[in-house]
Motif scaffolding. Structure first.
Motif, PDB file in Angstrom:
ATOM      1  N   ASP A   1       0.819  -1.209   0.000  1.00  0.00           N
ATOM      2  CA  ASP A   1       0.000   0.000   0.000  1.00  0.00           C
ATOM      3  C   ASP A   1       0.854   1.260   0.000  1.00  0.00           C
ATOM      4  O   ASP A   1       0.429   2.314  -0.486  1.00  0.00           O
ATOM      5  CB  ASP A   1      -0.911   0.009   1.231  1.00  0.00           C
ATOM      6  N   VAL A   2       2.034   1.170   0.569  1.00  0.00           N
ATOM      7  CA  VAL A   2       2.968   2.293   0.614  1.00  0.00           C
ATOM      8  C   VAL A   2       4.374   1.703   0.694  1.00  0.00           C
ATOM      9  O   VAL A   2       4.573   0.611   1.222  1.00  0.00           O
ATOM     10  CB  VAL A   2       2.676   3.217   1.825  1.00  0.00           C
ATOM     11  N   ILE A   3       5.338   2.441   0.141  1.00  0.00           N
ATOM     12  CA  ILE A   3       6.723   1.951   0.125  1.00  0.00           C
ATOM     13  C   ILE A   3       7.617   2.997   0.771  1.00  0.00           C
ATOM     14  O   ILE A   3       7.517   4.204   0.469  1.00  0.00           O
ATOM     15  CB  ILE A   3       7.181   1.659  -1.317  1.00  0.00           C
ATOM     16  N   CYS A   4       8.507   2.547   1.654  1.00  0.00           N
ATOM     17  CA  CYS A   4       9.452   3.419   2.339  1.00  0.00           C
ATOM     18  C   CYS A   4      10.855   3.118   1.796  1.00  0.00           C
ATOM     19  O   CYS A   4      11.276   1.962   1.805  1.00  0.00           O
ATOM     20  CB  CYS A   4       9.407   3.184   3.841  1.00  0.00           C
ATOM     21  N   VAL A   5      11.546   4.166   1.350  1.00  0.00           N
ATOM     22  CA  VAL A   5      12.809   3.975   0.643  1.00  0.00           C
ATOM     23  C   VAL A   5      13.934   4.749   1.317  1.00  0.00           C
ATOM     24  O   VAL A   5      13.878   5.979   1.432  1.00  0.00           O
ATOM     25  CB  VAL A   5      12.694   4.413  -0.830  1.00  0.00           C
ATOM     26  N   ASN A   6      14.950   4.018   1.743  1.00  0.00           N
ATOM     27  CA  ASN A   6      16.194   4.575   2.253  1.00  0.00           C
ATOM     28  C   ASN A   6      17.183   4.521   1.076  1.00  0.00           C
ATOM     29  O   ASN A   6      17.885   3.549   0.875  1.00  0.00           O
ATOM     30  CB  ASN A   6      16.654   3.718   3.431  1.00  0.00           C
ATOM     31  N   LEU A   7      17.198   5.584   0.280  1.00  0.00           N
ATOM     32  CA  LEU A   7      17.856   5.584  -1.027  1.00  0.00           C
ATOM     33  C   LEU A   7      19.342   5.196  -0.980  1.00  0.00           C
ATOM     34  O   LEU A   7      20.077   5.670  -0.118  1.00  0.00           O
ATOM     35  CB  LEU A   7      17.756   6.968  -1.662  1.00  0.00           C
ATOM     36  N   VAL A   8      19.736   4.367  -1.908  1.00  0.00           N
ATOM     37  CA  VAL A   8      21.153   4.075  -2.080  1.00  0.00           C
ATOM     38  C   VAL A   8      21.851   5.301  -2.660  1.00  0.00           C
ATOM     39  O   VAL A   8      22.843   5.794  -2.124  1.00  0.00           O
ATOM     40  CB  VAL A   8      21.363   2.859  -3.002  1.00  0.00           C
ATOM     41  N   ASP A   9      21.327   5.804  -3.765  1.00  0.00           N
ATOM     42  CA  ASP A   9      21.903   6.960  -4.460  1.00  0.00           C
ATOM     43  C   ASP A   9      20.853   8.063  -4.523  1.00  0.00           C
ATOM     44  O   ASP A   9      19.870   7.945  -5.262  1.00  0.00           O
ATOM     45  CB  ASP A   9      22.353   6.563  -5.865  1.00  0.00           C
ATOM     46  N   ARG A  10      21.046   9.116  -3.736  1.00  0.00           N
ATOM     47  CA  ARG A  10      20.042  10.183  -3.654  1.00  0.00           C
ATOM     48  C   ARG A  10      19.814  10.893  -4.980  1.00  0.00           C
ATOM     49  O   ARG A  10      18.805  11.576  -5.150  1.00  0.00           O
ATOM     50  CB  ARG A  10      20.458  11.211  -2.597  1.00  0.00           C
TER      51      ARG A  10
ATOM     52  N   ASN B   1      15.676   9.327   5.712  1.00  0.00           N
ATOM     53  CA  ASN B   1      17.038   9.358   6.239  1.00  0.00           C
ATOM     54  C   ASN B   1      18.113   9.754   5.228  1.00  0.00           C
ATOM     55  O   ASN B   1      19.093  10.378   5.595  1.00  0.00           O
ATOM     56  CB  ASN B   1      17.392   8.013   6.897  1.00  0.00           C
ATOM     57  N   ARG B   2      17.953   9.414   3.968  1.00  0.00           N
ATOM     58  CA  ARG B   2      18.903   9.807   2.929  1.00  0.00           C
ATOM     59  C   ARG B   2      18.119  10.632   1.915  1.00  0.00           C
ATOM     60  O   ARG B   2      17.392  10.098   1.077  1.00  0.00           O
ATOM     61  CB  ARG B   2      19.566   8.575   2.302  1.00  0.00           C
ATOM     62  N   GLU B   3      18.279  11.950   2.016  1.00  0.00           N
ATOM     63  CA  GLU B   3      17.379  12.872   1.319  1.00  0.00           C
ATOM     64  C   GLU B   3      17.708  12.988  -0.167  1.00  0.00           C
ATOM     65  O   GLU B   3      18.843  13.232  -0.556  1.00  0.00           O
ATOM     66  CB  GLU B   3      17.445  14.254   1.980  1.00  0.00           C
ATOM     67  N   LEU B   4      16.668  12.848  -0.970  1.00  0.00           N
ATOM     68  CA  LEU B   4      16.823  13.022  -2.402  1.00  0.00           C
ATOM     69  C   LEU B   4      16.784  14.500  -2.784  1.00  0.00           C
ATOM     70  O   LEU B   4      16.480  15.370  -1.956  1.00  0.00           O
ATOM     71  CB  LEU B   4      15.742  12.261  -3.159  1.00  0.00           C
ATOM     72  N   VAL B   5      17.076  14.796  -4.042  1.00  0.00           N
ATOM     73  CA  VAL B   5      17.079  16.170  -4.525  1.00  0.00           C
ATOM     74  C   VAL B   5      15.654  16.713  -4.487  1.00  0.00           C
ATOM     75  O   VAL B   5      14.690  16.012  -4.829  1.00  0.00           O
ATOM     76  CB  VAL B   5      17.647  16.223  -5.960  1.00  0.00           C
ATOM     77  N   GLU B   6      15.512  17.973  -4.074  1.00  0.00           N
ATOM     78  CA  GLU B   6      14.192  18.579  -3.900  1.00  0.00           C
ATOM     79  C   GLU B   6      13.347  18.500  -5.165  1.00  0.00           C
ATOM     80  O   GLU B   6      12.140  18.226  -5.110  1.00  0.00           O
ATOM     81  CB  GLU B   6      14.356  20.041  -3.474  1.00  0.00           C
ATOM     82  N   GLU B   7      13.972  18.742  -6.320  1.00  0.00           N
ATOM     83  CA  GLU B   7      13.223  18.726  -7.574  1.00  0.00           C
ATOM     84  C   GLU B   7      12.603  17.365  -7.843  1.00  0.00           C
ATOM     85  O   GLU B   7      11.505  17.265  -8.410  1.00  0.00           O
ATOM     86  CB  GLU B   7      14.129  19.120  -8.747  1.00  0.00           C
TER      87      GLU B   7
END
Length: 357
Positions: free
Chosen positions: A98-107, A128-134
């Motif tokens: 129903d929902v997916i939580c992702v701790n990104l390898v490569d932001r 925890n590992r923040e992706l680019v705002e865009e």
């Protein structure tokens, strides 16, 4: 006769419409019996991330008990491979999460995940590992739970500055300059860059003269940090007065090497970390680290679970303290032996009061 039949049919239709309206107004929470949450971690052996997932699973069990809704959490380890993580997300979507939580390898590479999620209308919580705002703005069902990386750098710098002012023995060669080395988390990673930059700038802004002797990328890893520390000790020896580590695991790696080389504790450089893991705080209490910066992994886990639950039940997000409708951020705190002692004393006092009542 036909007239009465028509009136009867009209009443049936009106009753059916009212029933459908009532179902719609009640929301889907009442009809949901189970929720499936998929989680993919960049590295399940990262101490901070593993502690956070323990809290997440605990909060999921608590929420299930409170609501009577079964919460099934499937956790995957991407083993530091973005392509593996992309495949895991595809599988979780296929499994009906129903929902997916992702701790990104490569932001910088969330495109496959975002495209898969949007195509299948499955919300994604990055954490925890923040992706680019865009990238986060590409779809309205993308969220982020974490903390501001620069804040941890500022607090780490403050911790060092206060220790330098309070303890003249940190200046081992007596030249009035703080000679330091850096154990950096990951090449090009925003959190590593921000933690290093703001830590050093906060120290210098406090009026302390500094000299960088060396830095090394240790990928947030304790064993790699020990290897890098061995190399820096071989080159600079006791000229190192401070080890700035981007996380506790790397700070502990530096400690491991100092112990392996049998350097007397009184001759160690000052060592600081970030995260406030259980093992990191043990090192602070033991006097092996002068302090760390606590990142509230338990709080992040709680907020991520609450957000995942709300998204899975079409619940109201207004009580979740979302910033810009996208972000949940938790603050950092400085941890020293003194703050841990104060917290222990407060806990003991509270326990005593409870017993008396």
């Amino acid at each position: 006769m036909k007239k009465w039949r028509m009136i009867g049919l009209l009443w049936v239709l009106l009753a059916l419409a009212a029933a459908l309206a009532a179902c719609g107004s009640a929301g889907t929470t009442e009809t949901v019996s189970s929720i499936k949450i998929g989680v993919t971690l960049y590295d399940q052996y990262d101490t901070y991330v593993s502690e956070m997932m323990e809290s997440f699973n605990s909060y999921a069990a608590q929420k299930a008990e409170e609501t009577g809704i079964a919460l099934n959490v499937d956790v995957y380890n991407a083993s530091d491979s973005q392509s593996t993580q992309d495949e895991q997300v595809e599988k979780m979507i296929g499994d009906g999460c129903d929902v997916i939580c992702v701790n990104l390898v490569d932001r910088t590479e969330p495109t496959v995940i975002i495209d898969l999620a949007e195509k299948n209308q499955v919300p994604v919580i990055f954490f925890n590992r923040e992706l680019v705002e865009e990238d986060l703005e590409r779809w309205d069902q993308l969220y982020y739970v974490g903390s501001e990386a620069y804040e941890s750098g500022i607090l780490q710098g403050q911790l060092v500055a206060e220790a330098w002012e309070a303890d003249s023995s940190m200046d081992k060669n007596g030249d009035g300059v703080l000679q330091y080395v850096i154990l950096e988390g990951e090449a090009g990673h925003q959190d590593a860059i921000m933690r290093t930059e703001f830590s050093v700038s906060t120290i210098t802004d406090s009026g302390i003269a500094v000299e960088k002797l060396s830095y090394a990328i240790a990928n947030w890893n304790r064993a790699q940090a020990q290897t890098k520390m061995a190399q820096m000790l071989a080159q600079y020896g006791d000229a190192i007065e401070l080890v700035l580590a981007n996380n506790d695991d790397m700070a502990l790696g530096a400690i491991d090497e100092l112990k392996a080389e049998e350097v007397p504790v009184e001759e160690w450089p000052a060592i600081v970390g970030i995260d406030g893991t259980a093992v990191g705080m043990e090192a602070v209490l033991a006097g092996e680290m002068i302090g760390t910066v606590y990142q509230d992994g338990d709080g992040q886990a709680r907020e991520m679970l609450n957000l995942a639950y709300a998204l899975s039940t079409d619940g109201d997000l207004s009580g979740l303290d979302l910033q810009d409708g996208k972000y949940i951020r938790l603050p950092y705190y400085i941890i020293t032996a003194e703050t841990l002692a104060e917290e222990a004393a407060e806990t003991e006092t509270t326990a005593d009061r409870s017993e008396q009542e």
